[in-house]
Write an enzyme that holds these catalytic residues in place. Sequence first.
Site: not given
Length: 540
Positions: A33-34, A71, A75, A119, A121, A227, A334-335, A392
């Site tokens: 994540d991130d 995010c 996903r 996660k 989300h 993240h 995710d980014n 991001k």
Amino acid sequence: MKFRFPFACLCVLFLTAIVQADDRPNIVVIMLDDLGYSDLGCYGGEIQTPNIDALAHNGLRFTSFYNCARCCPTRAALLTGLYPHQVGLIRNGRSLTKNGVTIAEALGQAGYQTAMAGKWHLSQTNPIDDRQKQLDWLNHQADFDRPFAPLDTYPAKRGFQHHFGPVWGVVNYFDPFSLVDDTKIVKDVPDDFYMTDAITDKAVEYIETMSKKDTPFFLYVAHTAPHWPLHAKPEDIAKYEKTYTEGWQKLRDDRYDRMLEMGLIDPQTFPKPRLQGDGPDWQALDDEHRKHMAQLMAVHAAMVDCVDQGIGRIMATLKTTQRFDNTLILVMADNGASPERYLNPGFDRPNETRDGRSIQYEGLFNPGSETTWGYIGSYWANAANTPFRYWKAQSFEGGTHTPMIAHWPSGLKTKPGSLTDQPGHVIDVMPTCLEIAGAEYPKSYDGHDITPLEGQSLSAILRGEKRDGHDQLFFEHEGGKAVIADGWKLVQPKQNGKWELYHLAEDRTETKNLAGDHPQRLKDMKQHWQTWFDRVKPAN
């Protein structure tokens, strides 16, 4: 005299043979994540990621793989094989709609075991109207006896037979909000709890349990790290205390040079762009601020390091359960790294710990603990996304480009350690899983008509072949827009709305805006983008 098996015994032997013959691969998808594009060692980073690097050195690295820049959208696209707009995620914080199926739902119908650690989300996250009550809820200081989101949107209701992790997108790593076990709220955690380790623990547990059966499994490991908030264990932070004291430009230069040495980039087609960021550059900071900024990046590195340690445990468990060789492992993000800096609590950001200690959002604090809420900011984010620009949420390469590693000893046909520049996108993961599992994509599911797939299988690339791939790839998130076609990219930044045109075949890092030189190409690509957006955007 002939010996004859009773008919019942013959049936048992036949059924046993069928079960044992199920040699379809297990699939483990690991999402960070991130993550910065060059954070991992195998993509030029200095962060210690030996386990992910081992997967890369014995597997396949993609150098043109894309996500959806944020995010929730990524996903949604990953799990459904559709653009996020088609399944309810035109914006963050909404529920995944029922006109798409998840990989878990599709593979579950094909006889796979399914589990998720981490996660989600992808559920509507509605705050309490009263701000103080919302903070009390976030702080674990009040129990309002309400689910974190509609229960029918939880992973346990979207094809995952088991799920442990947060429903919302942001967590206190030492005492997370919105933590569930299937649909049950996890109200208390041990004193030594750390979110990344807990995700790993559950992933290992799921592998051990599912490996007791002869049927294959699909496991989605969706990390929250790195993240924000910047939370890490002291022993992991200590490894990087002196790593970032020379600043973000030095980090960018070092990573760029390593990427050149590793053959990941070519200086002719990947010119090094100017480092971007908000506020004063490194040399304009005083010693105290430089120390603070170096500490922030050290915690970011520690968080990535901890994920890698967990992946090492997952790999070890696959080996001890004799599942490693026939398991496709995909690792991605995710980014790009995030520049976000929220300096006040609210919505998903607590203001106190469970026991009433204040959480610090501003100032020259020592980051990493539960009582601080730190962020790496824009300069570090841009350096972490070397060699690209931006970060991001933007549709530039720094927002939408992800490292992607595929490892599958018994199925991958490429030379170990190979690179592929064939483009791919997270929407391609679903059809890849379906193809290698021999599963069908349904036209309807649970009473809902299912939107046809947008993704295309990566299997040909995994076999070392050339695939036809996508004629065009499209992006949109909160005003950031882009389309890639024929070696060109048209992109609209979030902040000013002016379309920019780049010849990616010659300028992968988007350094030369050619919009003024090719007005007809710009017009045509803009129309292609609009036609796509009109097709995928929700009707209401």
